[in-house]
Motif scaffolding. Structure first.
Motif, short mmCIF file in Angstrom:
data_model
loop_
_atom_site.label_atom_id
_atom_site.label_comp_id
_atom_site.label_asym_id
_atom_site.label_seq_id
_atom_site.Cartn_x
_atom_site.Cartn_y
_atom_site.Cartn_z
N ASP A 25 0.83 -1.21 0.00
CA ASP A 25 0.00 0.00 0.00
C ASP A 25 0.86 1.26 0.00
N GLN A 26 1.95 1.23 0.78
CA GLN A 26 2.86 2.38 0.80
C GLN A 26 3.53 2.58 -0.55
N VAL A 27 3.94 1.49 -1.18
CA VAL A 27 4.56 1.56 -2.51
C VAL A 27 3.60 2.21 -3.50
N ALA A 28 2.34 1.77 -3.49
CA ALA A 28 1.34 2.35 -4.39
C ALA A 28 1.17 3.84 -4.12
N ALA A 29 1.17 4.23 -2.86
CA ALA A 29 1.02 5.64 -2.50
C ALA A 29 2.24 6.46 -2.94
N LEU A 30 3.43 5.89 -2.83
CA LEU A 30 4.65 6.59 -3.26
C LEU A 30 4.61 6.84 -4.76
N LEU A 31 4.26 5.81 -5.51
CA LEU A 31 4.20 5.95 -6.96
C LEU A 31 3.11 6.93 -7.38
N LYS A 32 2.00 6.95 -6.65
CA LYS A 32 0.92 7.90 -6.94
C LYS A 32 1.37 9.34 -6.70
N ARG A 33 2.12 9.55 -5.63
CA ARG A 33 2.62 10.90 -5.35
C ARG A 33 3.49 11.42 -6.49
N ALA A 34 4.35 10.56 -7.00
CA ALA A 34 5.21 10.96 -8.13
C ALA A 34 4.35 11.20 -9.37
N HIS A 35 3.44 10.28 -9.63
CA HIS A 35 2.56 10.40 -10.81
C HIS A 35 1.76 11.70 -10.75
N ASP A 36 1.20 12.00 -9.58
CA ASP A 36 0.40 13.23 -9.41
C ASP A 36 1.24 14.49 -9.64
N ALA A 37 2.55 14.39 -9.40
CA ALA A 37 3.45 15.52 -9.64
C ALA A 37 3.95 15.55 -11.09
N GLY A 38 3.54 14.55 -11.87
CA GLY A 38 3.96 14.49 -13.27
C GLY A 38 5.36 13.95 -13.48
N VAL A 39 5.83 13.16 -12.52
CA VAL A 39 7.19 12.61 -12.59
C VAL A 39 7.12 11.09 -12.75
N PRO A 40 7.65 10.55 -13.84
CA PRO A 40 7.68 9.09 -14.01
C PRO A 40 8.54 8.46 -12.91
N ALA A 41 8.01 7.41 -12.29
CA ALA A 41 8.70 6.80 -11.15
C ALA A 41 8.60 5.29 -11.17
N SER A 42 9.61 4.68 -10.59
CA SER A 42 9.58 3.24 -10.32
C SER A 42 10.18 3.04 -8.94
N ILE A 43 9.95 1.87 -8.38
CA ILE A 43 10.49 1.57 -7.05
C ILE A 43 11.25 0.26 -7.13
N ARG A 44 12.33 0.20 -6.38
CA ARG A 44 13.11 -1.02 -6.26
C ARG A 44 13.22 -1.37 -4.79
N GLN A 45 13.03 -2.66 -4.51
CA GLN A 45 13.13 -3.13 -3.14
C GLN A 45 14.04 -4.36 -3.06
N PRO A 46 15.28 -4.24 -3.54
CA PRO A 46 16.19 -5.38 -3.44
C PRO A 46 16.64 -5.55 -2.00
N GLY A 47 16.74 -6.77 -1.56
CA GLY A 47 17.25 -7.01 -0.21
C GLY A 47 18.75 -6.81 -0.19
#
Length: 133
Positions: free
Chosen positions: A51-73
């Motif tokens: 849910d947090q990941v989705a919210a982070l990506l939405k914040r970037a999207h809403d600002a008009g900034v293409p974003a991706s997230i990486r969660q490598p251990g």
């Protein structure tokens, strides 16, 4: 080019994210949000939930900034993991959050932020919680 943002769900991580999104918008660059949990940890408070990941990506999207997230251990060295990913994506900028620690705390526990600042071969923007750019 791409901006790499170190993120943990803390005020410092939020400050880094806000600043990184603002820099991405200003520079017309994509962002990659790095949220790296320790491998093998049963519970890790630094890991963003789905849910947090989705919210982070939405914040970037809403600002008009293409974003991706990486969660490598990572195992022992988060700093090396961070710098390796910055190299892999050819980051134009690294954005990290800083927290206030005593001199003794820095000596005993070390500091990933300090090591990133010293070892990165590209610009690093370090921000504190509560400060906006």
């Amino acid at each position: 080019m791409t901006i790499l943002i170190g993120y943990v769900p803390t005020p410092e991580g939020e400050a880094a994210l806000d600043t990184g999104i603002a820099e991405g918008k200003l520079r017309s660059e994509n962002i990659v949000i790095l949220n790296s949990p320790r491998k093998g940890a049963a519970v890790d408070a630094t890991l963003a939930s789905a849910d947090q990941v989705a919210a982070l990506l939405k914040r970037a999207h809403d600002a008009g900034v293409p974003a991706s997230i990486r969660q490598p251990g990572h195992t022992d060295d988060l700093t090396d993991e961070f710098i390796d990913i910055a190299d892999e994506i050819d980051a134009s900028l690294i954005v990290i959050g800083l927290r206030r620690r005593s001199q003794v705390g820095k000596f005993i526990l070390g500091s990933h932020s300090q090591r990133i600042l010293l070892q990165a071969d590209r610009p690093v923007l370090a921000v504190k919680a509560g400060e906006k750019s």
